[in-house]
Design an enzyme around this catalytic site. Structure first.
Site, short mmCIF file in Angstrom:
data_model
loop_
_atom_site.label_atom_id
_atom_site.label_comp_id
_atom_site.label_asym_id
_atom_site.label_seq_id
_atom_site.Cartn_x
_atom_site.Cartn_y
_atom_site.Cartn_z
N PHE A 1 0.83 -1.21 0.00
CA PHE A 1 0.00 0.00 0.00
C PHE A 1 0.87 1.26 0.00
O PHE A 1 1.78 1.39 0.81
CB PHE A 1 -0.91 -0.01 1.24
CG PHE A 1 -1.77 1.22 1.38
CD1 PHE A 1 -2.77 1.50 0.48
CD2 PHE A 1 -1.54 2.11 2.43
CE1 PHE A 1 -3.55 2.64 0.61
CE2 PHE A 1 -2.32 3.25 2.57
CZ PHE A 1 -3.33 3.51 1.65
N GLN A 2 0.62 2.15 -0.93
CA GLN A 2 1.33 3.42 -1.08
C GLN A 2 2.83 3.21 -1.29
O GLN A 2 3.64 4.00 -0.81
CB GLN A 2 1.07 4.35 0.11
CG GLN A 2 -0.36 4.88 0.14
CD GLN A 2 -0.56 6.02 1.12
OE1 GLN A 2 0.13 6.14 2.12
NE2 GLN A 2 -1.53 6.88 0.81
N LYS B 1 9.99 2.87 6.63
CA LYS B 1 9.42 3.09 7.96
C LYS B 1 10.15 2.29 9.03
O LYS B 1 10.31 2.75 10.17
CB LYS B 1 7.93 2.73 7.95
CG LYS B 1 7.16 3.29 9.15
CD LYS B 1 5.66 3.13 8.95
CE LYS B 1 4.90 3.79 10.09
NZ LYS B 1 3.42 3.68 9.90
N MET C 1 -0.30 32.25 -22.97
CA MET C 1 0.83 31.97 -23.84
C MET C 1 0.47 30.92 -24.88
O MET C 1 0.88 31.00 -26.04
CB MET C 1 2.05 31.53 -23.03
CG MET C 1 3.34 31.48 -23.84
SD MET C 1 3.79 33.09 -24.53
CE MET C 1 4.58 33.85 -23.11
#
Length: 585
Positions: free
Chosen positions: A132-133, A182, A492
């Site tokens: 996850f992540q 972590k 632009m």
């Protein structure tokens, strides 16, 4: 306000500083490394994988500024580095947090801005398992950093951060990144990180070869039509004073690149301001006719040179740069001088046998100034001109006011019609051209220089990309004035579509934009509207006097375009002054 981790305590100035508590975790070692490096501010967004580092930050005196988006954190850190000259620091968590930093890291890399990014990462055992992540942050950022580190051990993570900090600041500045699993930041350690030091193998040249310097000095002294081209590297090296002394002593006209704006005062008679696609006509004419160019701290990018074959075609080129990779990369250097800009300018100053005999050339440069002035019309029956708004701000603010911008037409007008006299007062995105840079950059700039006025010019399209940053500026009680040059278009792009795509305005017009003054008030700022010349000065003064964040929604002429203009890849000496000229070249 920006969060200091611990509750502020009463300080007795007579008491000695308390000894630092020893580090016990990898996360504490990370924060200690930042403290050792003298970090005052961190810009970031909290998240799961970076949480141990934030927990360690709780007990630090480092100020943390929670941004509204990670991209804003990287741009704020970038601008902080531009203004202070020291690395700005940003935090993000793993996965989307880290990838949201990528645009800002790439921006810093293109402009050689000192930034250190610290990103959370999933625990080491999960790396490569699509946890996850999880993203391969090092793999993504390796091409756009000076170095990206994967912290593998709690005992060495602090030194990884220290080295990354030193490397971001050393030599040719730029971004570095440390990816922090972590388990590494949560892990136990008693190892104190060392002071910031670059790797032993990293060498930075200081002085150029004396023989090369002498040959370059002779060539410059012999020139009939000399110019100095001052790039962003002059500012990075704190060489602006050395440049000014050199140019004034030897009476050589000075052109800047766009990143070099502020390195030489634009109110000086030797100044030709900046050159390139939308540079002044007189700067581009001087480049096209010089016989000897002293170029300092520039990479000769395509927006400056146009067609390389037609760039300074008659010139011998003396190129001072700290990065050997830039020498003869785009423009051949007849006299390569590799070293620190300030030190090499000192060497060159001492080596000059005499001033060039260039009275006629300086007269010619003044003739071009008279022939191609930076002027514009302000008919009463036409909408407000953006150039007028910029000029009025320039006249009403102190010389050391910091100007930040997003990217687009507003950026060009802010660089053309503001008179810059000091370095580190122009903060913009050059090489990457990042729309949305302005709002968070102004936050970083103001925190870097709280005693200087900060004005941010933005376009409606660019402003919308990072408008959430207003909530940060309001929360931090920052006294910044944002000016949206609002033409209801990505101006632009529209200009190019009109000039080169037969007016086919696909996806460039924004008739659905909000009322920016009302939007500012929703964020807690003060909103103003400008629609005519009648109240420009009054509105500017009121916005400046407001003690806090103000936003001026300036409704400008939607048909106004940026000129002069050199078509992409064109000859700098063949610039268009208006739409009719553009059709002829």
């Amino acid at each position: 306000m920006s969060e200091r981790a611990s509750v502020p305590k009463e300080e007795d100035e007579t008491e000695p500083e308390a000894e630092q508590e020893p580090v016990t975790t990898g996360a504490q070692s990370v924060i200690r490394a930042l403290e050792n490096a003298g970090t005052d501010y961190v810009f970031g967004v909290q998240g799961g994988a970076i949480m141990p580092v934030y927990d360690a930050l709780y007990d630090s005196d480092i100020n943390h500024v929670t941004m509204a988006h990670e991209q804003g954190a990287s741009h704020a850190a970038d601008a902080y580095g531009v203004v202070t000259g020291d690395p700005g620091v940003c935090f993000a968590t793993s996965g989307p947090g880290a990838t949201n930093l990528v645009t800002g890291i790439a921006d810093a890399n293109m402009d050689s801005d000192p930034v250190i990014a610290l990103t959370g990462q999933v625990p080491t055992e999960f790396v490569g398992n699509d946890a996850f992540q999880e993203t391969d942050t090092v793999g993504i950022t390796q091409p756009i950093t000076k170095e990206s580190y994967f912290a593998a051990d709690s005992d060495t993570v602090g030194d990884d951060v220290s080295e990354a900090f030193a490397l971001a600041d050393a030599g040719r500045q730029g971004p570095t990144l440390v990816d922090l699993p972590k388990d590494v930041t949560q892990g136990d350690t008693e190892v104190e990180p060392g002071a910031p030091e670059t790797p032993e193998t990293y060498e930075v040249p200081e002085e150029a070869d004396d023989e090369n310097v002498q040959e370059a000095a002779e060539a410059l002294a012999e020139a009939d039509r000399p110019v100095i081209l001052s790039g962003g590297g002059v500012i990075k090296a704190d060489a602006s004073n050395a440049l000014r002394e050199f140019a004034k002593e030897y009476e050589i006209p000075v052109i800047t690149t766009m990143p070099g704006i502020g390195s030489f005062p634009e109110d000086h008679e030797l100044s030709l301001e900046w050159a390139g696609m939308h540079g002044t006509g007189y700067a581009n004419m001087a480049i096209s006719n010089t016989d000897c160019m002293l170029a300092i701290g520039t990479r000769f990018d395509d927006r400056l040179t146009g067609g390389v074959d037609s760039f300074a075609p008659d010139a011998e080129v003396i190129h001072i740069d700290i990065d050997p990779a830039e020498i003869s990369k785009n423009v051949y250097a007849d006299y390569p001088l590799i070293g620190d800009a300030r030190e090499v300018l000192r060497q060159l100053f001492d080596a000059m046998p005499r001033s060039p005999d260039a009275d006629e050339w300086r007269d010619q440069c003044q003739t071009w100034k008279d022939e191609y002035p930076m002027d514009y019309d302000t008919p009463d029956d036409e909408p407000l001109k953006p150039q007028y708004v910029v000029e009025q701000f320039s006249e009403m603010t102190p010389d050391d006011t910091i100007v930040c911008t997003g990217v687009g037409q507003h950026q060009m007008w802010a660089s053309q019609f503001w008179e810059y006299t000091e370095p580190r007062t122009w903060v913009s995105s050059h090489g990457l051209g990042t729309m949305g840079y302005g709002v968070p950059a102004a936050i970083g700039a103001k925190l870097a220089a709280p005693d200087q006025e900060v004005v941010c010019f933005d376009g409606d399209g660019s402003f919308l990309m990072t408008v959430q940053g207003l909530s940060v500026a309001v929360r931090e009680q920052l006294d910044i004035t944002y000016v949206v040059l609002n033409n209801e278009a990505v101006g632009m792009v529209r200009q190019w579509q009109d000039g080169f795509y037969e007016g086919r305005r696909m996806a460039s017009e924004y008739p659905w934009i909000p009322q920016f003054d009302k939007l500012a008030e929703a964020f807690g700022a003060r909103g103003f509207t400008l629609e005519s010349y009648d109240n420009v000065e009054e509105t500017i003064q009121e916005a400046r006097e407001y003690d806090g964040l103000s936003v001026i929604d300036a409704h400008i002429d939607p048909g106004e375009n940026v000129f002069p203009m050199v078509p992409s890849g064109g000859d700098n000496g063949l610039f268009a002054l208006n739409e009719d000229h553009l059709d002829m070249i």
